[in-house]
Design a protein around this motif. Structure first.
Motif, PDB file in Angstrom:
ATOM      1  N   THR A 290      50.934  30.456  43.465  1.00  0.00           N
ATOM      2  CA  THR A 290      50.049  31.864  43.966  1.00  0.00           C
ATOM      3  C   THR A 290      50.225  32.841  42.946  1.00  0.00           C
ATOM      4  O   THR A 290      49.516  33.863  43.062  1.00  0.00           O
ATOM      5  CB  THR A 290      50.766  32.220  45.329  1.00  0.00           C
ATOM      6  OG1 THR A 290      52.252  32.330  45.217  1.00  0.00           O
ATOM      7  CG2 THR A 290      50.408  31.562  46.523  1.00  0.00           C
ATOM      8  N   LYS A 291      51.272  32.773  41.934  1.00  0.00           N
ATOM      9  CA  LYS A 291      51.432  33.668  40.858  1.00  0.00           C
ATOM     10  C   LYS A 291      50.279  33.852  40.012  1.00  0.00           C
ATOM     11  O   LYS A 291      49.799  32.687  39.587  1.00  0.00           O
ATOM     12  CB  LYS A 291      52.840  33.611  40.113  1.00  0.00           C
ATOM     13  CG  LYS A 291      54.055  34.092  40.774  1.00  0.00           C
ATOM     14  CD  LYS A 291      54.094  35.591  40.491  1.00  0.00           C
ATOM     15  CE  LYS A 291      55.264  36.344  41.430  1.00  0.00           C
ATOM     16  NZ  LYS A 291      56.380  35.912  40.773  1.00  0.00           N
ATOM     17  N   PRO A 292      49.648  35.110  39.697  1.00  0.00           N
ATOM     18  CA  PRO A 292      48.637  35.136  38.653  1.00  0.00           C
ATOM     19  C   PRO A 292      48.636  34.441  37.390  1.00  0.00           C
ATOM     20  O   PRO A 292      47.675  33.813  36.883  1.00  0.00           O
ATOM     21  CB  PRO A 292      48.355  36.732  38.445  1.00  0.00           C
ATOM     22  CG  PRO A 292      48.914  37.268  39.631  1.00  0.00           C
ATOM     23  CD  PRO A 292      50.075  36.272  40.050  1.00  0.00           C
TER      24      PRO A 292
ATOM     25  N   LEU B 149      46.943  29.668  34.108  1.00  0.00           N
ATOM     26  CA  LEU B 149      47.398  28.686  33.231  1.00  0.00           C
ATOM     27  C   LEU B 149      46.660  27.115  34.063  1.00  0.00           C
ATOM     28  O   LEU B 149      46.050  26.453  33.321  1.00  0.00           O
ATOM     29  CB  LEU B 149      48.681  28.259  33.318  1.00  0.00           C
ATOM     30  CG  LEU B 149      49.420  27.031  32.654  1.00  0.00           C
ATOM     31  CD1 LEU B 149      48.920  26.999  31.124  1.00  0.00           C
ATOM     32  CD2 LEU B 149      50.748  27.062  32.465  1.00  0.00           C
ATOM     33  N   VAL B 150      46.307  27.197  35.624  1.00  0.00           N
ATOM     34  CA  VAL B 150      45.851  26.083  36.103  1.00  0.00           C
ATOM     35  C   VAL B 150      44.394  26.165  35.731  1.00  0.00           C
ATOM     36  O   VAL B 150      43.897  25.074  35.510  1.00  0.00           O
ATOM     37  CB  VAL B 150      46.154  26.249  37.788  1.00  0.00           C
ATOM     38  CG1 VAL B 150      45.269  25.282  38.419  1.00  0.00           C
ATOM     39  CG2 VAL B 150      47.596  26.168  37.914  1.00  0.00           C
TER      40      VAL B 150
ATOM     41  N   THR C 111      50.000  19.502  38.050  1.00  0.00           N
ATOM     42  CA  THR C 111      49.994  19.000  39.287  1.00  0.00           C
ATOM     43  C   THR C 111      49.126  19.955  40.181  1.00  0.00           C
ATOM     44  O   THR C 111      48.220  19.359  40.855  1.00  0.00           O
ATOM     45  CB  THR C 111      51.372  18.828  39.942  1.00  0.00           C
ATOM     46  OG1 THR C 111      51.910  20.179  39.986  1.00  0.00           O
ATOM     47  CG2 THR C 111      52.289  18.099  39.123  1.00  0.00           C
ATOM     48  N   TYR C 112      49.019  20.975  39.813  1.00  0.00           N
ATOM     49  CA  TYR C 112      48.470  21.932  40.797  1.00  0.00           C
ATOM     50  C   TYR C 112      46.675  21.791  40.508  1.00  0.00           C
ATOM     51  O   TYR C 112      45.934  22.286  41.217  1.00  0.00           O
ATOM     52  CB  TYR C 112      48.704  23.449  40.460  1.00  0.00           C
ATOM     53  CG  TYR C 112      50.092  24.005  40.842  1.00  0.00           C
ATOM     54  CD1 TYR C 112      50.523  23.270  42.029  1.00  0.00           C
ATOM     55  CD2 TYR C 112      50.651  24.984  40.134  1.00  0.00           C
ATOM     56  CE1 TYR C 112      51.842  23.624  42.586  1.00  0.00           C
ATOM     57  CE2 TYR C 112      52.168  25.440  40.642  1.00  0.00           C
ATOM     58  CZ  TYR C 112      52.428  24.723  41.938  1.00  0.00           C
ATOM     59  OH  TYR C 112      53.658  25.215  42.285  1.00  0.00           O
ATOM     60  N   ALA C 113      46.628  21.378  39.185  1.00  0.00           N
ATOM     61  CA  ALA C 113      45.297  21.411  38.628  1.00  0.00           C
ATOM     62  C   ALA C 113      44.441  19.956  39.160  1.00  0.00           C
ATOM     63  O   ALA C 113      43.590  19.565  38.755  1.00  0.00           O
ATOM     64  CB  ALA C 113      44.976  21.571  37.097  1.00  0.00           C
ATOM     65  N   GLY C 114      45.320  18.958  39.761  1.00  0.00           N
ATOM     66  CA  GLY C 114      44.904  17.875  40.210  1.00  0.00           C
ATOM     67  C   GLY C 114      44.953  16.751  39.260  1.00  0.00           C
ATOM     68  O   GLY C 114      44.257  15.625  39.198  1.00  0.00           O
ATOM     69  N   LYS C 115      45.610  17.258  38.037  1.00  0.00           N
ATOM     70  CA  LYS C 115      45.624  16.048  36.723  1.00  0.00           C
ATOM     71  C   LYS C 115      46.460  14.995  37.131  1.00  0.00           C
ATOM     72  O   LYS C 115      47.486  15.253  38.194  1.00  0.00           O
ATOM     73  CB  LYS C 115      46.032  16.644  35.432  1.00  0.00           C
ATOM     74  CG  LYS C 115      45.156  17.909  35.123  1.00  0.00           C
ATOM     75  CD  LYS C 115      44.004  17.345  34.248  1.00  0.00           C
ATOM     76  CE  LYS C 115      43.255  18.509  33.629  1.00  0.00           C
ATOM     77  NZ  LYS C 115      41.900  17.764  33.144  1.00  0.00           N
TER      78      LYS C 115
END
Length: 211
Positions: free
Chosen positions: A31-33, A38-39, A73-77
């Motif tokens: 949630t941090k900007p 980066l994502v 991981t957040y970007a779904g890679k």
């Protein structure tokens, strides 16, 4: 530092990577900007700077790139580009601490990283400490060779940590002092309620007098 000629960048499955349990730097939540940015960058352009990992019995441990790993991981890679380096525990800690010093990290993160790095340098032993200093001190940091001359004489861990981070020994010593504060005061330095200078002063008081 830089990728040497024989180091290959290999795509490694995220499931094979593990974080270093003693990473002193905060990896911010999704949630941090700064993490969102980066994502988005990784979604659009992939990982620009490969992670540095070391082989373990099963899989690889991240030495440099904890934020990039989390962002992947957040970007779904499912994979991340990595450079594999064999290194012992102490070298791992030193490189992990150095890798993040360029980033805008908080005073307590810097303090914890400095302490970890100094302890790892002490654990290396005199000759290995000097070898490490020779590897990191280039002409830009030490144009006249005076720093290296000093290091060869004393092999002082604070001195080597300072030279590697391009700081004065006094500054490194001050950063390290913040680790002597009580947890409560460390939190106040972390969130900026207390200045670093005040934290250093307070660190000389016995624990029971600090609060």
């Amino acid at each position: 530092g830089s990728t040497s000629e024989n180091e290959q960048i290999i795509e490694i499955s995220l499931s094979q990577l593990s974080v270093h349990p003693e990473n002193p730097f905060i990896v911010e939540p999704e949630t941090k900007p700064s993490m969102k940015e980066l994502v988005e960058s990784i979604k659009a352009n992939g990982v620009q700077v490969p992670l540095i990992v070391r082989p373990l019995e099963n899989g690889y441990q991240i030495v440099s790139g904890h934020r990039r790993y989390r962002a992947c991981t957040y970007a779904g890679k499912t994979t991340a580009p990595c450079i594999i380096r064999e290194m012992d525990d102490n070298t791992t800690k030193i490189i992990m601490c150095d890798a993040n010093q360029q980033r805008a990290v908080t005073p307590m993160e810097k303090a914890k990283a400095t302490r970890m790095k100094i302890e790892a340098l002490k654990a290396l032993g005199r000759d290995e400490r000097i070898n490490f200093a020779e590897a990191v001190l280039n002409e830009e940091i030490d144009p006249d060779g005076s720093k290296m001359k000093k290091i060869r004489k004393k092999a002082d861990s604070h001195e080597i940590a300072a030279a590697a981070a391009r700081m004065s020994r006094a500054n490194v010593f001050r950063q390290d002092r913040l680790n002597e504060l009580t947890t409560e005061l460390q939190e106040k330095v972390q969130d900026g309620t207390i200045s670093v200078a005040a934290g250093v002063e307070l660190s000389y008081l016995p624990e029971e007098e600090q609060n």
